[in-house]
Enzyme design. Structure first.
Site, PDB file in Angstrom:
ATOM      1  N   THR A 117       0.825  -1.211   0.000  1.00 52.45           N
ATOM      2  CA  THR A 117       0.000   0.000   0.000  1.00 52.45           C
ATOM      3  C   THR A 117       0.859   1.261   0.000  1.00 52.45           C
ATOM      4  O   THR A 117       1.963   1.269   0.572  1.00 52.45           O
ATOM      5  CB  THR A 117      -0.892   0.004   1.257  1.00 52.45           C
ATOM      6  OG1 THR A 117      -1.449   1.309   1.421  1.00 52.45           O
ATOM      7  CG2 THR A 117      -0.116  -0.313   2.523  1.00 52.45           C
ATOM      8  N   TYR A 141      -1.679  -0.267  10.185  1.00 53.13           N
ATOM      9  CA  TYR A 141      -1.930  -0.902   8.882  1.00 53.13           C
ATOM     10  C   TYR A 141      -0.703  -0.741   7.979  1.00 53.13           C
ATOM     11  O   TYR A 141      -0.160  -1.717   7.454  1.00 53.13           O
ATOM     12  CB  TYR A 141      -3.168  -0.273   8.225  1.00 53.13           C
ATOM     13  CG  TYR A 141      -3.315  -0.622   6.778  1.00 53.13           C
ATOM     14  CD1 TYR A 141      -3.525  -1.932   6.388  1.00 53.13           C
ATOM     15  CD2 TYR A 141      -3.221   0.360   5.788  1.00 53.13           C
ATOM     16  CE1 TYR A 141      -3.645  -2.263   5.045  1.00 53.13           C
ATOM     17  CE2 TYR A 141      -3.341   0.033   4.453  1.00 53.13           C
ATOM     18  CZ  TYR A 141      -3.547  -1.282   4.082  1.00 53.13           C
ATOM     19  OH  TYR A 141      -3.647  -1.600   2.755  1.00 53.13           O
TER      20      TYR A 141
END
Ligand code: UDP
Length: 337
Positions: A117, A141
């Protein structure tokens, strides 16, 4: 030879599975269906319901299906949730990948594609952001994905594995044939919220911050159509099969749209003038996130087909309308049962 897709019943994974099937590849899926849907998979694709961290399951699947490559999507993806429960993210993302890699090494799998990501960059010093930019994730995350990238690099170096890490920017849209799309209830992503507003499922959309030093004051994002993202994975698989070295690639189009422009695109394609309310900045938001795409374009044989915000918005809307009809139809049936 078969490709194992973990998380193949989820939003991005299911687009990947369709793309592989359409390219006449053999595919098997492992998915625990925590956020995925078994009916997102073509009937021809075997689904093993279980965890990608279940080493016995993964080993059985690899051995019984002659797996040659792994594309690993399974994981948790909600930033605010990762703030509240970081250990769940280190388990579902980092530790799960550790288990999966352990089996991959044992079974001598030497091609691995990993979903990472743009959140690994944190607040970038420069945009567009190149892959060489410092990695300073601002959430568990992002950290859990960055830790996995590091682990994958070390494992690959030690065990002769080749990998492609794909760092996704803002993934949006849906299958152009409207078979699959983002079906998560309570999703927080901008385009999803906007199409929910356009279909009357929300009274309005809030714009989180209109006082940023950007041309219209709202944040800027690089949206990539989920089908183009799936094709990028296919191209990464071909690259590895052709002997390509391990690499890390940004996945975006290299073009930013503001939050307000994005909402306008949904208003245009839906022809519905839903309410938009200016609201305070959302804590933790990055102002501008746009990919430097030079590396992916020079490394992979990948030509995006939907590099256009209106197509992304139109496909997201078509999917949302279908979902809305199905859910309404179901609730009417339940009510009359
Ligand atoms: N956003 C917004 N209203 C919403 C949802 C998102 O203004 O209802 C903004 C958000 O503040 C950010 C951008 O849209 O600037 C993209 O947010 P999203 O959650 O889709 O993805 P992120 O880039 O945070 O991963």
């Amino acid at each position: 030879m078969t490709v194992l897709v973990t998380g193949g019943a989820g939003y991005i994974g299911s687009h990947m599975v369709r793309a592989l099937v359409e390219a006449a590849e053999r595919v098997v899926v492992i998915d625990n269906l925590s956020t995925g849907f078994s009916n997102f998979l073509p009937e021809s694709v075997p689904l093993f319901i279980g965890d990608a961290a279940d080493e016995n399951l993964v080993e059985d699947v690899i051995n019984s299906h002659q797996i040659e490559s792994i594309i690993h999507f399974a994981g948790s993806v909600v930033v605010p949730e990762s703030m509240r429960d970081p250990l769940a993210y280190y388990r579902n993302n980092t530790m799960t990948t550790r288990s999966l890699l352990n089996v991959a090494v044992k079974c001598k799998i030497n091609r691995f594609i990993f979903s990472s990501t743009a959140a690994v960059y944190g607040n970038p010093d420069q945009v567009p952001v190149p892959e060489t930019a410092p990695t300073r994730p601002m959430s568990p995350y992002g950290s859990s994905k960055l830790m996995t990238e590091i682990m994958l690099h070390d494992v690959a170096t030690a065990h002769g594995m080749n990998y492609v890490v794909l760092r996704y920017f803002n993934v949006a849209g849906a299958d152009p044939l409207v078979r699959i799309g983002l079906a998560t209830v309570g999703a927080t992503h901008l385009l999803k919220i906007a199409v929910e507003a356009a279909t009357g499922q929300r009274a309005r959309i809030d714009v989180f911050g209109t006082d940023y030093p950007t041309p219209d004051g709202s944040c800027i994002r690089d949206f990539i159509h989920v089908s183009d993202l799936a094709q990028a994975h296919r191209a990464a698989l071909s690259y590895l099969r052709n002997g390509g070295c391990s690499t890390t690639l940004n996945c975006g189009y290299g073009r930013g749209y503001s939050v307000l422009e994005t909402i306008e695109a949904v208003r245009r394609v839906s022809r519905r003038n839903f309410a938009v309310q200016y609201a305070a900045r959302r804590p933790g938001d990055i102002m501008t996130m746009v990919a430097d795409t030079k590396r992916i374009r020079s490394t992979l044989d990948w030509a995006p087909q939907y590099d256009d915000l209106e197509s992304i918005a139109a496909h997201a809307l078509a999917w949302e309308e279908k979902l809305f009809r199905e859910r309404n139809g179901e609730s009417q049936q339940t009510a009359s049962a």
